[in-house]
Design an enzyme around this catalytic site. Structure first.
Site, PDB file in Angstrom:
ATOM      1  N   ASP A  82      -4.264 -11.094   5.256  1.00 38.98           N
ATOM      2  CA  ASP A  82      -4.518 -10.152   6.385  1.00 38.98           C
ATOM      3  C   ASP A  82      -5.957  -9.865   6.632  1.00 38.98           C
ATOM      4  OD1 ASP A  82      -3.281  -7.551   7.392  1.00 38.98           O
ATOM      5  OD2 ASP A  82      -5.080  -6.962   6.406  1.00 38.98           O
ATOM      6  N   ALA A 128      -5.379 -13.833  -8.835  1.00 35.10           N
ATOM      7  CA  ALA A 128      -4.245 -14.596  -9.556  1.00 35.10           C
ATOM      8  C   ALA A 128      -3.345 -13.666 -10.396  1.00 35.10           C
ATOM      9  CB  ALA A 128      -5.156 -15.360 -10.675  1.00 35.10           C
ATOM     10  N   ASN A 183     -12.283 -11.149  -6.453  1.00 38.33           N
ATOM     11  CA  ASN A 183     -12.192 -11.630  -7.662  1.00 38.33           C
ATOM     12  C   ASN A 183     -11.176 -12.633  -7.941  1.00 38.33           C
ATOM     13  OD1 ASN A 183     -11.597 -11.709 -10.489  1.00 38.33           O
ATOM     14  ND2 ASN A 183     -13.312  -9.971 -10.746  1.00 38.33           N
ATOM     15  N   PRO A 184     -11.259 -13.833  -8.231  1.00 39.29           N
ATOM     16  CA  PRO A 184     -10.520 -14.780  -8.676  1.00 39.29           C
ATOM     17  C   PRO A 184      -9.427 -14.265  -9.785  1.00 39.29           C
ATOM     18  CG  PRO A 184     -12.496 -16.057  -8.567  1.00 39.29           C
ATOM     19  CD  PRO A 184     -12.593 -14.648  -8.352  1.00 39.29           C
ATOM     20  N   ASN A 243      -2.688 -10.461  -9.332  1.00 36.82           N
ATOM     21  CA  ASN A 243      -1.761  -9.665  -8.439  1.00 36.82           C
ATOM     22  C   ASN A 243      -0.567 -10.336  -7.827  1.00 36.82           C
ATOM     23  OD1 ASN A 243      -3.850  -7.499  -8.582  1.00 36.82           O
ATOM     24  ND2 ASN A 243      -4.813  -8.100  -6.576  1.00 36.82           N
ATOM     25  N   SER A 245      -1.103  -0.050  13.210  1.00 33.98           N
ATOM     26  CA  SER A 245      -1.776   0.340  11.971  1.00 33.98           C
ATOM     27  C   SER A 245      -2.336   1.912  12.055  1.00 33.98           C
ATOM     28  CB  SER A 245      -3.032  -0.659  11.566  1.00 33.98           C
ATOM     29  OG  SER A 245      -3.366  -0.461  10.291  1.00 33.98           O
ATOM     30  N   ASN A 246      -2.203   2.562  10.909  1.00 31.55           N
ATOM     31  CA  ASN A 246      -2.739   3.954  10.860  1.00 31.55           C
ATOM     32  C   ASN A 246      -2.165   4.967  11.853  1.00 31.55           C
ATOM     33  OD1 ASN A 246      -4.853   3.380   8.859  1.00 31.55           O
ATOM     34  ND2 ASN A 246      -5.722   2.308  10.363  1.00 31.55           N
ATOM     35  N   LYS A 288      -6.039  -7.708  13.556  1.00 31.30           N
ATOM     36  CA  LYS A 288      -5.817  -6.544  14.258  1.00 31.30           C
ATOM     37  C   LYS A 288      -6.867  -6.282  15.410  1.00 31.30           C
ATOM     38  CE  LYS A 288      -4.979  -4.707   9.425  1.00 31.30           C
ATOM     39  NZ  LYS A 288      -5.884  -5.797   8.874  1.00 31.30           N
ATOM     40  N   PHE A 302      -3.979   0.536  -4.241  1.00 31.15           N
ATOM     41  CA  PHE A 302      -4.302   0.936  -5.764  1.00 31.15           C
ATOM     42  C   PHE A 302      -5.319   2.128  -5.370  1.00 31.15           C
ATOM     43  CE2 PHE A 302      -4.566  -3.811  -6.650  1.00 31.15           C
ATOM     44  CZ  PHE A 302      -3.241  -3.667  -7.067  1.00 31.15           C
ATOM     45  N   TYR A 317     -13.262  -6.522  10.737  1.00 31.30           N
ATOM     46  CA  TYR A 317     -13.757  -7.005   9.712  1.00 31.30           C
ATOM     47  C   TYR A 317     -15.047  -7.899   9.571  1.00 31.30           C
ATOM     48  CZ  TYR A 317      -9.305  -5.343   7.498  1.00 31.30           C
ATOM     49  OH  TYR A 317      -8.232  -4.247   7.307  1.00 31.30           O
ATOM     50  N   SER A 327      -8.926  -8.368  -2.705  1.00 25.24           N
ATOM     51  CA  SER A 327     -10.043  -8.906  -3.689  1.00 25.24           C
ATOM     52  C   SER A 327     -10.655 -10.091  -3.284  1.00 25.24           C
ATOM     53  CB  SER A 327      -9.240  -9.009  -4.882  1.00 25.24           C
ATOM     54  OG  SER A 327      -9.894  -9.246  -6.061  1.00 25.24           O
ATOM     55  N   HIS A 350      -5.183  -1.487  15.485  1.00 21.14           N
ATOM     56  CA  HIS A 350      -6.031  -1.086  14.173  1.00 21.14           C
ATOM     57  C   HIS A 350      -5.562   0.288  14.126  1.00 21.14           C
ATOM     58  CE1 HIS A 350      -9.252  -2.634  11.233  1.00 21.14           C
ATOM     59  NE2 HIS A 350      -8.481  -1.618  10.749  1.00 21.14           N
TER      60      HIS A 350
END
Length: 270
Positions: free
Chosen positions: A43, A240, A235-236, A242, A136-137, A77, A188, A48, A233, A108
């Site tokens: 996504d 992994a 972060n590897p 998630n 979206s939104n 988007k 989250f 972005y 994320s 968006h």
């Protein structure tokens, strides 16, 4: 990987990688790593500013034989700043991503030119540039109904903020009749709020019972409840972690307990 059949006829993975706040460099690395670890939904968004990086990560995975283009479900988007020329924005996303088509394109967020933007996306479907389209939104029945009043292609997906404290099951239940799927950003709670979500007593107890992390419990709850979810994320380790939510199941009682955490409280206002 679980798939959901969209009203457009295409299958969409129910868990993917979000790339919000990542630059081209980090997006290229995280997308490549995610695809190597089994992700098939990526996504991004024009806003972005990382579509080139996302495309680079996908091409690297394709070049190494990790995936084929048709294996990867790519979402982007159209940002509000491009609403006056949505057709050009679609072409720009395709160019930066380096692909011939997008699996899903979303408006968006609501703006002043939604009808023309949506119609440009519908033309994109006719031209073979877009396979599925959505919004979206958009959080209320009234907002969705306005889109439906002029749409000739019913939105396949509505991507909204959604987490344990904001579940918006009212909207999810309403759009089921149209075959529209709710996709979750901020599963989250978003940056600065993950501690509150992961530290929730109910989530922590269920995580301990299953030998899983709070993040995995929340993601499992979402896909089991019929949502598509895109935790972001770079972060590897987190990437992994998630995706490891398809080897266990939450009981009906556990699903009810998590549903009971809903406070209809959003963290953002856009």
């Amino acid at each position: 990987m679980w798939l959901v059949k969209l009203n457009s006829g295409y299958d969409m993975p129910m868990l993917g990688l979000g790339t919000w706040t990542q630059n081209n460099r980090t997006a290229a690395e995280s997308v490549y790593f995610a695809l190597k670890n089994g992700y098939r939904l990526i996504d991004t968004a024009r806003y972005y500013g990382n579509e080139k990086g996302v495309g680079e990560g996908i091409r690297r995975a394709i070049a190494e034989g990790v995936v084929k283009r048709e294996d990867v479900f790519i979402t982007s988007k159209i940002m509000p700043g491009n609403y006056n020329n949505a057709a050009a924005a679609i072409d720009a996303s395709l160019k930066d991503l380096g692909v011939a088509y997008l699996d899903l394109m979303l408006i968006h967020q609501p703006g002043s030119n939604d009808k023309a933007v949506y119609q440009a996306m519908e033309q994109g479907v006719k031209d073979g540039k877009l396979r599925s389209i959505g919004i979206s939104n958009y959080y209320t029945k009234q907002q969705v109904d306005e889109v439906l009043s002029y749409a000739t292609i019913i939105p396949a997906v509505i991507q909204n903020e959604n987490h344990i404290y904001y579940q918006n099951t009212v909207l999810q239940n309403y759009v089921k009749q149209f075959g529209t799927v709710i996709e979750c950003w901020y599963p989250f709670g978003g940056r600065g709020n993950t501690g509150e979500n992961f530290g929730n007593k109910t989530i922590a107890e269920i995580a301990k019972k299953h030998g899983k992390t709070p993040a995995q419990i929340i993601l499992r709850w979402q896909v089991q409840a019929g949502y598509v979810t895109v935790p972001g994320s770079a972060n590897p380790n987190h990437i992994a972690e998630n995706i490891k939510v398809f080897d266990f199941e939450l009981s009906q009682d556990e699903m009810k307990k998590i549903a009971g955490l809903n406070r209809q409280r959003r963290y953002e206002n856009w």
